[in-house]
Scaffold this motif. Structure first.
Motif, PDB file in Angstrom:
ATOM      1  N   GLY A  30     -51.989 -14.348 -33.734  1.00  0.00           N
ATOM      2  CA  GLY A  30     -53.311 -14.953 -33.504  1.00  0.00           C
ATOM      3  C   GLY A  30     -53.771 -14.802 -32.068  1.00  0.00           C
TER       4      GLY A  30
ATOM      5  N   ALA B 140     -50.354  -5.304 -37.364  1.00  0.00           N
ATOM      6  CA  ALA B 140     -49.783  -6.203 -38.373  1.00  0.00           C
ATOM      7  C   ALA B 140     -50.907  -6.870 -39.148  1.00  0.00           C
ATOM      8  N   ASP B 141     -50.667  -7.058 -40.434  1.00  0.00           N
ATOM      9  CA  ASP B 141     -51.594  -7.849 -41.236  1.00  0.00           C
ATOM     10  C   ASP B 141     -50.764  -8.943 -41.897  1.00  0.00           C
TER      11      ASP B 141
ATOM     12  N   GLY C 199     -55.392 -18.095 -28.850  1.00  0.00           N
ATOM     13  CA  GLY C 199     -54.451 -17.033 -28.492  1.00  0.00           C
ATOM     14  C   GLY C 199     -54.829 -16.339 -27.194  1.00  0.00           C
TER      15      GLY C 199
ATOM     16  N   ALA D 133     -51.652 -17.744 -35.403  1.00  0.00           N
ATOM     17  CA  ALA D 133     -52.544 -17.172 -36.424  1.00  0.00           C
ATOM     18  C   ALA D 133     -52.733 -18.133 -37.594  1.00  0.00           C
TER      19      ALA D 133
ATOM     20  N   ILE E  57     -48.258 -23.656 -34.185  1.00  0.00           N
ATOM     21  CA  ILE E  57     -49.495 -24.409 -33.929  1.00  0.00           C
ATOM     22  C   ILE E  57     -50.057 -24.896 -35.259  1.00  0.00           C
TER      23      ILE E  57
ATOM     24  N   ASN F 121     -66.629 -22.175 -34.028  1.00  0.00           N
ATOM     25  CA  ASN F 121     -65.945 -23.260 -34.733  1.00  0.00           C
ATOM     26  C   ASN F 121     -66.124 -24.603 -34.035  1.00  0.00           C
TER      27      ASN F 121
ATOM     28  N   SER G  44     -56.249 -31.546 -31.827  1.00  0.00           N
ATOM     29  CA  SER G  44     -57.363 -32.092 -32.626  1.00  0.00           C
ATOM     30  C   SER G  44     -58.493 -31.048 -32.647  1.00  0.00           C
TER      31      SER G  44
HETATM   32  N1  LIG Z   1     -59.997 -24.235 -33.183  1.00  0.00           N
HETATM   33  C1  LIG Z   1     -59.676 -25.481 -33.459  1.00  0.00           C
HETATM   34  O1  LIG Z   1     -60.494 -26.400 -33.360  1.00  0.00           O
HETATM   35  C2  LIG Z   1     -58.295 -25.808 -33.876  1.00  0.00           C
HETATM   36  C3  LIG Z   1     -57.344 -24.848 -34.156  1.00  0.00           C
HETATM   37  N2  LIG Z   1     -56.084 -25.231 -34.534  1.00  0.00           N
HETATM   38  C4  LIG Z   1     -55.054 -24.238 -34.823  1.00  0.00           C
HETATM   39  O2  LIG Z   1     -54.900 -23.394 -33.698  1.00  0.00           O
HETATM   40  C5  LIG Z   1     -54.544 -22.090 -34.115  1.00  0.00           C
HETATM   41  C6  LIG Z   1     -55.472 -21.095 -33.477  1.00  0.00           C
HETATM   42  O3  LIG Z   1     -56.795 -21.380 -33.871  1.00  0.00           O
HETATM   43  P1  LIG Z   1     -58.042 -20.610 -33.264  1.00  0.00           P
HETATM   44  O4  LIG Z   1     -57.591 -19.747 -32.153  1.00  0.00           O
HETATM   45  O5  LIG Z   1     -59.094 -21.586 -33.037  1.00  0.00           O
HETATM   46  O6  LIG Z   1     -58.434 -19.717 -34.511  1.00  0.00           O
HETATM   47  P2  LIG Z   1     -59.204 -18.337 -34.569  1.00  0.00           P
HETATM   48  O7  LIG Z   1     -59.858 -18.261 -35.881  1.00  0.00           O
HETATM   49  O8  LIG Z   1     -60.007 -18.124 -33.350  1.00  0.00           O
HETATM   50  O9  LIG Z   1     -58.005 -17.268 -34.530  1.00  0.00           O
HETATM   51  C7  LIG Z   1     -57.214 -17.004 -35.641  1.00  0.00           C
HETATM   52  C8  LIG Z   1     -56.278 -15.866 -35.304  1.00  0.00           C
HETATM   53  O10 LIG Z   1     -55.479 -15.568 -36.447  1.00  0.00           O
HETATM   54  C9  LIG Z   1     -55.549 -14.174 -36.686  1.00  0.00           C
HETATM   55  N3  LIG Z   1     -55.431 -13.799 -38.067  1.00  0.00           N
HETATM   56  C10 LIG Z   1     -56.087 -14.331 -39.114  1.00  0.00           C
HETATM   57  N4  LIG Z   1     -55.759 -13.669 -40.221  1.00  0.00           N
HETATM   58  C11 LIG Z   1     -54.892 -12.691 -39.877  1.00  0.00           C
HETATM   59  C12 LIG Z   1     -54.197 -11.675 -40.585  1.00  0.00           C
HETATM   60  N5  LIG Z   1     -54.317 -11.538 -41.900  1.00  0.00           N
HETATM   61  N6  LIG Z   1     -53.387 -10.849 -39.895  1.00  0.00           N
HETATM   62  C13 LIG Z   1     -53.259 -10.967 -38.574  1.00  0.00           C
HETATM   63  N7  LIG Z   1     -53.865 -11.918 -37.851  1.00  0.00           N
HETATM   64  C14 LIG Z   1     -54.688 -12.768 -38.491  1.00  0.00           C
HETATM   65  C15 LIG Z   1     -56.937 -13.797 -36.217  1.00  0.00           C
HETATM   66  O11 LIG Z   1     -57.002 -12.404 -36.047  1.00  0.00           O
HETATM   67  P3  LIG Z   1     -58.400 -11.626 -36.103  1.00  0.00           P
HETATM   68  O12 LIG Z   1     -58.945 -11.699 -34.737  1.00  0.00           O
HETATM   69  O13 LIG Z   1     -57.975 -10.263 -36.502  1.00  0.00           O
HETATM   70  O14 LIG Z   1     -59.238 -12.291 -37.123  1.00  0.00           O
HETATM   71  C16 LIG Z   1     -57.009 -14.584 -34.919  1.00  0.00           C
HETATM   72  O15 LIG Z   1     -56.320 -13.924 -33.910  1.00  0.00           O
HETATM   73  C17 LIG Z   1     -54.591 -22.099 -35.628  1.00  0.00           C
HETATM   74  O16 LIG Z   1     -53.279 -22.228 -36.106  1.00  0.00           O
HETATM   75  C18 LIG Z   1     -55.412 -23.333 -35.962  1.00  0.00           C
HETATM   76  O17 LIG Z   1     -55.030 -23.861 -37.194  1.00  0.00           O
HETATM   77  C19 LIG Z   1     -55.735 -26.538 -34.599  1.00  0.00           C
HETATM   78  C20 LIG Z   1     -56.621 -27.505 -34.331  1.00  0.00           C
HETATM   79  C21 LIG Z   1     -57.997 -27.227 -33.986  1.00  0.00           C
END
Ligand SMILES: NC(=O)C1=CN([C@@H]2O[C@H](COP(=O)(O)OP(=O)(O)OC[C@H]3O[C@@H](n4cnc5c(N)ncnc54)[C@H](OP(=O)(O)O)[C@@H]3O)[C@@H](O)[C@H]2O)C=CC1
Ligand SMILES: CCCCCCCCCCCCCCCCCCCCCCCCCCCC(=O)SCCNC(=O)CCNC(=O)[C@H](O)C(C)(C)COP(=O)(O)OP(=O)(O)OC[C@H]1O[C@@H](n2cnc3c(N)ncnc32)[C@H](O)[C@@H]1OP(=O)(O)O
Length: 513
Positions: free
Chosen positions: A17, A84-85, A23, A112, A151, A248, A230
């Motif tokens: 992620g 990677a997927d 990330g 992720a 996370i 988001n 949160s």
């Molecule tokens: N944002 C928020 O308010 C909050 C987030 N969280 C947690 O924090 C973490 C990060 O969230 P956030 O950064 O906001 O989320 P984002 O949606 O910004 O990022 C998600 C990440 O996961 C990757 N990903 C999704 N699907 C795949 C896949 N099939 N293969 C490879 N990579 C994949 C995405 O890659 P790609 O760029 O390719 O899509 C991206 O890098 C998560 O675990 C979320 O649950 C927790 C609380 C609140």
């Protein structure tokens, strides 16, 4: 010298992620504070026609990484993007890459996830549960692994009011859910989804809870910790205030309100707005990585990364400050003047949706049609209202998260680490933070230039005049219709005219001096 920064020196770190909101900030901080780290492996898929390398190039050349390039000029060499997927078996990682990951990785940060609230259960399970299980399996084959940091979210148990730093089991075992996803067809899954998620509002929170259970069940001998942030918002301090790069949480609504689309939202002004800046989450994450690897706690520790019990702010105060900032730094080309308000019950909310959202959209689309253009506002408004309805659950409730482990960790840090990896939100000034957040949305999401502010203000003045004109015209038409139909309205009208044009007690016109 920071012990945490020194700890990451020479380490090989795997981040999932890394292209996401959190990330990117995690990578940035790691490179900036531990430029002597060995390598950061990131698992990246191709997206929107971009190769993994192109995606990395874009991230490293963004404003977020400007400071990094000063302290770590060879950052390009220290980042290794691995295709990677996470939806595929073995993540579709090549054999050579897998071998390198298994033999070299010291620390894993698993960020992720799919964070969409409306994802079909099958997809949310695949990413938030099955992929976590697979990553744990990989981790168990890494001889040099010192810590695995998962996370999660503070809302994984949002069906409870008070949440402790423990894992709450879901009624159906994650393994059974994973298995059933393999043989049930989509229609049946859709049918059983509401029963499975129970009193949680969406598949996201449910699958994040399942993900935690998987972490607990498959931890084996690994050193694992779980972090539960949160609502993650723009940066507070680092590398600069107000950075944000996706819609988001509150960011999308800030845009919708600032552009004048969103005029009303069903929210409880006194409910706690448990926002947490992304750099705070990252600082805690890095501190947890260090603590888990060095102190090796006997059990999996869970850390709540929340603001409500340290420095509470409510939605009323937050919304008020958002609107105050729009006065100073309005967004460009607004549809209407930003003038959003909170409603507290469903009926008034529906009324305002009809009057303030749907009606102006219909009128505008009518105008677009008349001028030979394609109508689009009704569609956009429907989408916005759908988004708002999904977020409403979170702005009408308050939760209490216990923060025993987070406070314990804070006390374990040296004064230098407390400064460099600050996650103490008691120091956060909400009004200043919200102002920077709105500015960040304008600069980094909308890509608007500060030089355009006078023109944006001028545009708002024009909208205000149109608004007054429209209201006056509407009033006059309504009044004219009323006078034509009602004797009482006519009497009232003549009564007013008499007072306005004739001195009291006489029928002579008032002299205009
Ligand atoms: N944002 C928020 O308010 C909050 C987030 N969280 C947690 O924090 C973490 C990060 O969230 P956030 O950064 O906001 O989320 P984002 O949606 O910004 O990022 C998600 C990440 O996961 C990757 N990903 C999704 N699907 C795949 C896949 N099939 N293969 C490879 N990579 C994949 C995405 O890659 P790609 O760029 O390719 O899509 C991206 O890098 C998560 O675990 C979320 O649950 C927790 C609380 C609140
Ligand atoms: C008493 C005095 C009061 C004074 C005045 C009050 C004034 C009020 C002022 C109001 C100002 C606003 C201030 C703050 C308001 C409160 C904000 C509340 C936010 C609460 C959020 C709580 C969330 C917490 C949950 C837990 C946290 C986590 O763990 S997960 C991370 C959060 N995850 C998300 O937020 C994901 C949400 N998004 C989705 O699930 C989906 O995107 C969707 C279902 C919402 C939409 O899906 P759809 O398929 O329709 O669209 P999609 O393809 O995704 O996008 C379509 C277009 O819409 C844009 N988009 C996407 N997301 C959002 C969004 N969140 N908001 C707005 N717009 C969004 C997207 O870019 C697309 O646009 P185009 O590309 O142009 O088509």
């Amino acid at each position: 010298m920071s012990m945490i920064a020194a700890f990451y020196g020479g380490k090989s770190i795997l981040i999932t992620g890394a292209t996401g909101f959190m990330g990117k900030v995690l990578m940035e901080k790691l490179f900036r504070t531990s430029p002597d780290l060995k390598v950061i492996y990131i698992l990246v898929r191709t997206k929107a026609g971009q190769t993994t390398q192109q995606r990395v190039f874009q991230i490293l050349n963004s404003k977020l990484f400007e400071k990094v390039k000063e302290v770590c000029p060879n950052v390009h060499e220290k980042i290794r993007a691995i295709y990677a997927d996470l939806n595929q078996n073995d993540f579709a990682i090549s054999k050579e890459d897998m071998q390198e990951l298994l033999s070299c990785t010291n620390i894993i940060f698993h960020c992720a996830a799919t964070v969409r609230f409306d994802d079909p259960l099958r997809h949310a399970v695949q990413l938030n549960v099955t992929a976590t299980q697979q990553l744990l399996l990989m981790a168990s084959q890494m001889p040099k692994l010192e810590a695995f940091i998962h996370i999660s979210t503070a809302f994984s148990n949002c069906n409870l009011k008070h949440i402790d730093e423990v894992i709450y089991p879901c009624p159906v075992e994650p393994k059974k859910i994973i298995d059933s996803m393999e043989w049930l067809d989509d229609a049946i899954i859709d049918e059983i989804t509401p029963k499975l998620i129970g009193d949680r509002p969406n598949t996201y929170t449910y699958t994040k809870a399942l993900g935690e259970m998987v972490v607990q069940q498959e931890s084996g001998n690994l050193n694992i910790a779980i972090i539960r942030p949160s609502i993650v918002g723009a940066t507070w301090q680092e590398p600069f205030p107000g950075w944000v790069d996706n819609l988001n949480g509150p960011s999308g609504l800030i845009i919708a309100a600032g552009k004048g689309f969103l005029r009303s939202i069903r929210a409880t002004p006194m409910a706690v707005a448990d926002l947490i800046p992304v750099d705070t989450v990252v600082n805690l994450t890095l501190a947890v990585g260090w603590y888990t690897a060095v102190h090796r706690p006997k059990s999996t520790l869970i850390y709540h990364c929340t603001s409500g019990n340290f420095n509470p702010c409510n939605w009323g105060k937050m919304g008020f400050q958002v609107l105050a900032t729009f006065e100073k730094v309005p967004f460009e080309r607004a549809f209407r003047r930003p003038n959003a308000d909170f409603t507290t019950n469903t009926i008034t909310s529906q009324y305002w949706n009809a009057v303030s959202h749907r009606a102006p959209a219909i009128i505008y689309d009518f105008y677009l049609r008349l001028t030979g253009r394609k109508p689009r506002m009704t569609k956009l408004m429907n989408r916005l209202l759908r988004t708002v309805s999904m977020l409403e659950y979170f702005v009408n409730r308050s939760w209490e998260w216990s923060t025993y482990n987070t406070e314990m960790l804070m006390s374990e840090l040296s004064p230098e680490d407390q400064r460099v990896f600050n996650f103490d939100v008691r120091q956060l000034n909400w009004l200043e933070y919200i102002e920077n957040y709105v500015l960040g949305v304008k600069k980094y999401l909308l890509k608007e230039d500060m030089a355009g502010i006078p023109e944006a203000k001028q545009h708002l003045r024009r909208l205000r005049n149109i608004h007054y004109l429209f209201n006056t015209a509407l009033f006059l038409i309504a009044w004219r219709l009323l006078i034509a139909r009602s004797q009482m309205a006519r009497n009232v009208w003549f009564f007013i005219m008499r007072f306005d044009f004739f001195p009291s007690g006489s029928l002579q016109p008032r002299s205009k001096v």
